[in-house]
Enzyme design. Structure first.
Site, PDB file in Angstrom:
ATOM      1  N   HIS A 108       0.799  -1.150   0.032  1.00 34.99           N
ATOM      2  CA  HIS A 108       0.080   0.097  -0.043  1.00 34.99           C
ATOM      3  C   HIS A 108       0.814   1.165  -0.012  1.00 34.99           C
ATOM      4  CE1 HIS A 108      -3.400   2.718   0.467  1.00 34.99           C
ATOM      5  NE2 HIS A 108      -3.797   2.130   1.482  1.00 34.99           N
TER       6      HIS A 108
ATOM      7  N   HIS B   6      -2.765   6.903  -0.953  1.00 33.56           N
ATOM      8  CA  HIS B   6      -3.859   7.423  -0.300  1.00 33.56           C
ATOM      9  C   HIS B   6      -3.456   8.268   1.168  1.00 33.56           C
ATOM     10  CE1 HIS B   6      -6.672   4.195  -1.987  1.00 33.56           C
ATOM     11  NE2 HIS B   6      -6.098   5.237  -2.714  1.00 33.56           N
TER      12      HIS B   6
ATOM     13  N   TYR C 275      -0.939   7.284   3.301  1.00 32.90           N
ATOM     14  CA  TYR C 275      -0.215   6.647   4.319  1.00 32.90           C
ATOM     15  C   TYR C 275       1.293   6.545   4.167  1.00 32.90           C
ATOM     16  CZ  TYR C 275      -4.890   5.649   5.192  1.00 32.90           C
ATOM     17  OH  TYR C 275      -6.251   5.481   5.561  1.00 32.90           O
TER      18      TYR C 275
END
Length: 396
Positions: A185, A188, A190
Site C-alpha cells: 500500500h 492514499h 499513508y
C-alpha cells in the site's frame, strides 16, 4: 457504451492471465478497512466476509493489514506480524481458496495517519515529516469518536531499514499464511505516500528533496519484498494525484511516472514482472468526501491514468468510484486490465454476479463501515434471490 447488459461480450468477463494466476473475470475486490479484527487478530467473521465475495477465478485483495505494532491508524485492523495472526489468516485464506479465488494481502503502514492511542507506549506516530495532518481530517478513535491527528515523529534515516524489514517479514508471513501474494500500500496518504509526496516530505536527507530521493523508500520496500517472495507475488498500489490526508504533490504525473519507471526497472532486474500496478484515479471518495486532487476534469483524470497505464510494463488495475459501465469501458478501451470495486462490494457480496447480469445493487450503509459488529453491515447484505454465499448464483 462498450457492452450491453447481457450481450455475452462484457469485457469484464473475459479471462485474464495475471502473471502466474489465471483469472476468469476482471472484477476485483478492492482493499477496504472494515475494523472487524478484534485486538488486531483476524476473526472468523473475516473468513465469512471474504468467502461471500470469492468466486472461482476471482481476485480478492484484503483490507490494509498491519506490518508492525506501529502501523495501525484504525481500531481493530488485522496484522500479520505475529504467529497468531498468521495462523488465523491461514484459516481465512483456506476458505477463499476453497471457492477457487486468488487472494493477496495488502501490507499497510499508516505512518502519521495514526494517534498515540494506537502506538506502543503511547509514542508519537512515525512519518517522513513532523508536520501533522491538518484539522480538515479526523481520525477514528477506538471508542468511535473522531479526534485530531497528532504531531508525528520524523523517522531517523537509520530507522528506515527496519521499516523496510517489517514489510519484507510481513510478506514472508503472508506467504506462510497461504496468501497467493501481497499488495504494497503506497497510496492514499499513508506512510509510503508520505515519502513520495512533496507536499508532505520535507526531509533533507537521502529520502527527501528530489523526486529520485522521494522515490527511494518505495523502491527499497518493493525490492526487499520482491527478493523475499518473488516479483510475481507482489502488487503495488499508488495514488499520485490524490490529496487524501493532505497527500498533495506539485506534479502528480511526474511522480507517477517516476514510480512506474522504478517498478519497470525492478521487473527487468528480477527477470519477472510484478503481479500488477494498482492505481486509484484522481477522483476518489473517502470518508464521504470527494478528493479531486490537483486534477479535476474527467479529461485530465483519463490522461493521467492512460499515461501511467501505457508507461507501466505489466498488469494495470484501476480503482476509484467505478460503476459497472465505467468498468466495462475501462477494459474495453484498454485503459485497464482489471477493475477493483470497493463500496459496491461491501453491500453486494455477489457483486460479480450482479455485474454479469446487470442486476440491481443493494445500497450500502456508511454508518456500518467501521464498526466492530461481526454481522450487521458486514456479512448480512442480501444475495440475489436470497442465495447465500454457497448458493448457485454466487458461483460462476
Amino acid at each position: 457504451m462498450a457492452s450491453s447488459a447481457q450481450d455475452g461480450n462484457n469485457p469484464l468477463f473475459s479471462p485474464y492471465k495475471m502473471g502466474k494466476f489465471n483469472l476468469s473475470h476482471r472484477v476485483v475486490l478492492a482493499p477496504m478497512t472494515r475494523c472487524r479484527a478484534l485486538n488486531n487478530i483476524p476473526q472468523a467473521a473475516l473468513g465469512e466476509y471474504y468467502e461471500q465475495r470469492a468466486t472461482a477465478g476471482g481476485f480478492l485483495i484484503t483490507e490494509g493489514t498491519m506490518i508492525s505494532p506501529t502501523s495501525a491508524g484504525f481500531p481493530h485492523v488485522p496484522g500479520i506480524f505475529t504467529k497468531e495472526q498468521v495462523r488465523e489468516w491461514k484459516k481465512i485464506v483456506d476458505v477463499v481458496h476453497a471457492k477457487g479465488a486468488v487472494i493477496f494481502c495488502q501490507l499497510w503502514h499508516v505512518g502519521r495517519a495514526s494517534h498515540e492511542v494506537y502506538q506502543p507506549a503511547g509514542a508519537a506516530p512515525i512519518s517522513s515529516t513532523e508536520k501533522p495532518i491538518s484539522n480538515r481530517w479526523r481520525i477514528l478513535m477506538p471508542d468511535g469518536t473522531h479526534g485530531i491527528y497528532p504531531k508525528p515523529r520524523a523517522i531517523g534515516t537509520y530507522e528506515i531499514s527496519q521499516v523496510v524489514e517489517d514489510y519484507r517479514r510481513s510478506a514472508l508471513n503472508a506467504i506462510e499464511a497461504g496468501f497467493d501474494g501481497i499488495e504494497i500500500h503506497g497510496a492514499h496518504g499513508y506512510l509510503i505516500d508520505q515519502f513520495l509526496k512533496d507536499g508532505i516530505n520535507d526531509r533533507t536527507d537521502e529520502y527527501g528533496g528530489s523526486l529520485a530521493n522521494r522515490c527511494k523508500f518505495i523502491t527499497q520496500v518493493v525490492q526487499a519484498v520482491v527478493s523475499a517472495i518473488g516479483a510475481d507475488r507482489v502488487g503495488v498500489r499508488v495514488s499520485p494525484a490524490i490529496d487524501h490526508l493532505d497527500a498533495m504533490d506539485s506534479n502528480p504525473l511526474s511522480l507517477g511516472l517516476a514510480v512506474v519507471e522504478r517498478l519497470n526497472k525492478i521487473q527487468l532486474h528480477s527477470g519477472s514482472k510484478l503481479a500488477y500496478l494498482h492505481v486509484t484515479q484522481p477522483r476518489y471518495v473517502a470518508y464521504g468526501q470527494t478528493e479531486a486532487g490537483r486534477l479535476g476534469s474527467e479529461e485530465e483524470e483519463a490522461r493521467l491514468m492512460r499515461t501511467l497505464r501505457n508507461a507501466y510494463q505489466g498488469t494495470f488495475i484501476c480503482s476509484g468510484g467505478y460503476t459497472r459501465e465505467l468498468g466495462i469501458e475501462a477494459v474495453a478501451q484498454g485503459d485497464a486490465d482489471l477493475v477493483s470495486y470497493g463500496r459496491l462490494f461491501i453491500s453486494n457480496p455477489d457483486l460479480v454476479m450482479r455485474i454479469k447480469l446487470n442486476a440491481p445493487l443493494n445500497k450500502y450503509n456508511r454508518k456500518t463501515f467501521y464498526t466492530q459488529d461481526p454481522v450487521v453491515g458486514y456479512t448480512d447484505y442480501p444475495f440475489l434471490q436470497g442465495n447465500g454465499s454457497n448458493g448457485p448464483l454466487s458461483r460462476l
